[in-house]
Design a protein around this motif. Structure first.
Motif, short mmCIF file in Angstrom:
data_model
loop_
_atom_site.label_atom_id
_atom_site.label_comp_id
_atom_site.label_asym_id
_atom_site.label_seq_id
_atom_site.Cartn_x
_atom_site.Cartn_y
_atom_site.Cartn_z
N ILE A 71 -62.24 -14.38 4.49
CA ILE A 71 -62.70 -14.93 5.76
C ILE A 71 -61.80 -14.48 6.91
CG2 ILE A 71 -61.38 -17.09 5.66
CD1 ILE A 71 -65.01 -17.06 6.67
N GLY A 72 -60.54 -14.20 6.59
CA GLY A 72 -59.58 -13.78 7.61
C GLY A 72 -59.88 -12.43 8.22
N ASN A 73 -60.77 -11.66 7.57
CA ASN A 73 -61.12 -10.34 8.11
C ASN A 73 -62.06 -10.43 9.31
OD1 ASN A 73 -59.62 -8.98 6.15
ND2 ASN A 73 -61.32 -9.04 4.69
N LEU A 74 -62.61 -11.62 9.57
CA LEU A 74 -63.52 -11.77 10.71
C LEU A 74 -62.71 -12.05 11.97
CD1 LEU A 74 -66.25 -13.96 8.97
CD2 LEU A 74 -66.23 -11.49 9.31
N SER A 75 -62.02 -11.05 12.42
CA SER A 75 -61.05 -11.22 13.51
C SER A 75 -61.69 -11.41 14.87
CB SER A 75 -60.11 -10.01 13.56
OG SER A 75 -60.87 -8.81 13.72
N HIS A 76 -63.01 -11.17 15.00
CA HIS A 76 -63.67 -11.32 16.30
C HIS A 76 -64.35 -12.67 16.47
CE1 HIS A 76 -63.21 -6.95 15.97
NE2 HIS A 76 -63.30 -6.91 17.29
N VAL A 77 -64.41 -13.45 15.41
CA VAL A 77 -65.09 -14.75 15.47
C VAL A 77 -64.25 -15.74 16.28
CG1 VAL A 77 -65.85 -16.73 14.09
CG2 VAL A 77 -66.33 -14.40 13.33
N LYS A 78 -64.91 -16.47 17.18
CA LYS A 78 -64.23 -17.44 18.03
C LYS A 78 -64.43 -18.87 17.57
CE LYS A 78 -64.31 -14.63 22.24
NZ LYS A 78 -64.69 -14.60 23.68
N SER A 79 -65.48 -19.12 16.79
CA SER A 79 -65.76 -20.48 16.32
C SER A 79 -66.18 -20.44 14.87
CB SER A 79 -66.85 -21.12 17.19
OG SER A 79 -67.21 -22.39 16.69
N LEU A 80 -65.55 -21.27 14.04
CA LEU A 80 -65.88 -21.35 12.62
C LEU A 80 -66.04 -22.81 12.23
CD1 LEU A 80 -66.24 -20.05 9.83
CD2 LEU A 80 -63.75 -20.18 9.53
N ASN A 81 -67.24 -23.17 11.78
CA ASN A 81 -67.53 -24.55 11.39
C ASN A 81 -68.02 -24.58 9.94
OD1 ASN A 81 -68.32 -27.20 11.11
ND2 ASN A 81 -69.57 -27.26 12.95
N LEU A 82 -67.18 -25.09 9.06
CA LEU A 82 -67.51 -25.22 7.64
C LEU A 82 -67.53 -26.69 7.23
CD1 LEU A 82 -65.27 -22.38 6.14
CD2 LEU A 82 -67.64 -22.23 6.93
N SER A 83 -67.72 -27.58 8.17
CA SER A 83 -67.62 -29.01 7.90
C SER A 83 -68.81 -29.54 7.10
CB SER A 83 -67.53 -29.78 9.22
OG SER A 83 -68.72 -29.62 9.98
N HIS A 84 -68.62 -30.73 6.52
CA HIS A 84 -69.67 -31.44 5.79
C HIS A 84 -70.25 -30.59 4.65
CE1 HIS A 84 -69.87 -34.92 8.52
NE2 HIS A 84 -69.55 -34.04 9.45
N ASN A 85 -69.37 -30.01 3.85
CA ASN A 85 -69.76 -29.28 2.65
C ASN A 85 -68.95 -29.82 1.48
OD1 ASN A 85 -71.81 -27.10 3.29
ND2 ASN A 85 -70.29 -26.64 4.87
N PHE A 86 -68.80 -29.03 0.43
CA PHE A 86 -68.07 -29.47 -0.76
C PHE A 86 -67.01 -28.44 -1.15
CE2 PHE A 86 -72.33 -31.28 -0.93
CZ PHE A 86 -72.05 -32.63 -1.07
N PHE A 87 -66.38 -27.83 -0.15
CA PHE A 87 -65.34 -26.83 -0.43
C PHE A 87 -64.12 -27.49 -1.07
CE2 PHE A 87 -67.60 -24.50 3.01
CZ PHE A 87 -67.91 -23.37 2.27
N ILE A 88 -63.56 -26.82 -2.05
CA ILE A 88 -62.37 -27.30 -2.75
C ILE A 88 -61.26 -26.27 -2.60
CG2 ILE A 88 -63.72 -28.64 -4.40
CD1 ILE A 88 -63.28 -26.37 -6.43
N GLY A 89 -60.12 -26.55 -3.24
CA GLY A 89 -59.01 -25.62 -3.17
C GLY A 89 -58.24 -25.77 -1.86
N GLN A 90 -57.41 -24.80 -1.58
CA GLN A 90 -56.56 -24.85 -0.40
C GLN A 90 -57.19 -24.10 0.78
OE1 GLN A 90 -52.50 -23.76 -1.14
NE2 GLN A 90 -52.26 -25.19 -2.84
N ILE A 91 -56.71 -24.42 1.96
CA ILE A 91 -57.13 -23.70 3.15
C ILE A 91 -56.51 -22.30 3.10
CG2 ILE A 91 -57.02 -23.62 5.67
CD1 ILE A 91 -56.71 -26.66 5.64
N PRO A 92 -57.31 -21.25 3.16
CA PRO A 92 -56.73 -19.90 3.07
C PRO A 92 -55.79 -19.61 4.24
CG PRO A 92 -59.12 -19.85 2.76
CD PRO A 92 -58.78 -21.22 3.27
N ALA A 93 -54.60 -19.15 3.93
CA ALA A 93 -53.65 -18.80 4.99
C ALA A 93 -54.15 -17.61 5.80
CB ALA A 93 -52.29 -18.49 4.38
N THR A 94 -55.08 -16.83 5.23
CA THR A 94 -55.60 -15.65 5.93
C THR A 94 -56.43 -16.02 7.15
OG1 THR A 94 -57.47 -15.64 4.40
CG2 THR A 94 -55.61 -14.21 3.87
N ILE A 95 -56.80 -17.30 7.28
CA ILE A 95 -57.52 -17.72 8.49
C ILE A 95 -56.67 -17.42 9.72
CG2 ILE A 95 -58.33 -19.75 9.76
CD1 ILE A 95 -59.41 -20.89 7.22
N ALA A 96 -55.37 -17.38 9.55
CA ALA A 96 -54.48 -17.05 10.65
C ALA A 96 -54.73 -15.65 11.20
CB ALA A 96 -53.02 -17.18 10.22
#
Length: 205
Positions: A55-80
């Protein structure tokens, strides 16, 4: 361009061209298609699994909304690596682990929420994170505030904050009430025994 729909994240994150057909027409998009997207909204799509690090490769995206789902695991550091990101909403999922410190390097981030997950550890307090209020972190019982000396304290909900405030005011309230009672008592005694009118009242009783 803003994407809003039930699309698997691994399809978005593979930065290659793709082709699909609909109503008898074939459409082909090159990898530059991803550079045109300014926002991705996949909220409330019943998505599950881990958020892919790509997901971190999407360097041009200004807004990311993944709320109200069932994602598990850790927040990827690559979001930075999403350096243009201004709004990130990961709330109401089942994410765990700490908030990656790498996210503090995101200077464009203005809106942030990881509320109602299973996160733990300390909340980063540097960079843009110093401007986010506690509403961004509600519902994470194991998530803690950073304080002086690199110590952590639990994140309090609105009701808990109110209770703490009331508890801290109780001793002062007790002292004021006690002092008022003592002053009123002695003022009454002085009135009854020292003033002529008070003496007459006592004799009549």
């Amino acid at each position: 361009m803003y994407y809003d729909g039930p699309l698997f994240l691994d399809v978005i994150c593979v930065l290659q061209g793709f082709t699909f057909s609909t109503k008898g027409n074939i459409y082909t998009f090159s990898r530059s298609f991803y550079n045109l997207m300014s926002g991705i909204d996949l909220s409330a799509n019943m998505l599950s699994g881990e958020i892919p690090w790509e997901i971190g490769n999407l360097s041009h995206v200004k807004s990311l909304n993944l709320s109200h789902n069932f994602f598990i695991g850790q927040i990827p550091a690559t979001i930075a690596n999403m350096s243009a990101l201004e709004s990130l909403d990961l709330s109401h999922n089942e994410l765990g682990g700490p908030i990656p410190w790498q996210l503090t390097q995101m200077s464009s981030l203005e809106v942030f929420s990881v509320a109602y997950n299973n996160l733990s550890g300390c909340i980063p307090n540097s960079g843009q994170f110093s401007s986010f209020n506690m509403e961004s972190y509600l519902g994470n019982t194991n998530l803690q505030n950073s304080s002086q000396g690199n110590q952590c304290s639990p994140v309090l909900g609105p009701m808990e904050v109110e209770d703490v405030g009331e508890a801290s005011d109780d001793p002062v309230l007790y002292i004021i009430c006690a002092a008022s009672f003592v002053l009123a008592f002695w003022a009454t005694v002085a009135f009854l025994f020292c003033l002529p009118f008070g003496q007459r009242v006592m004799l009549q009783l």
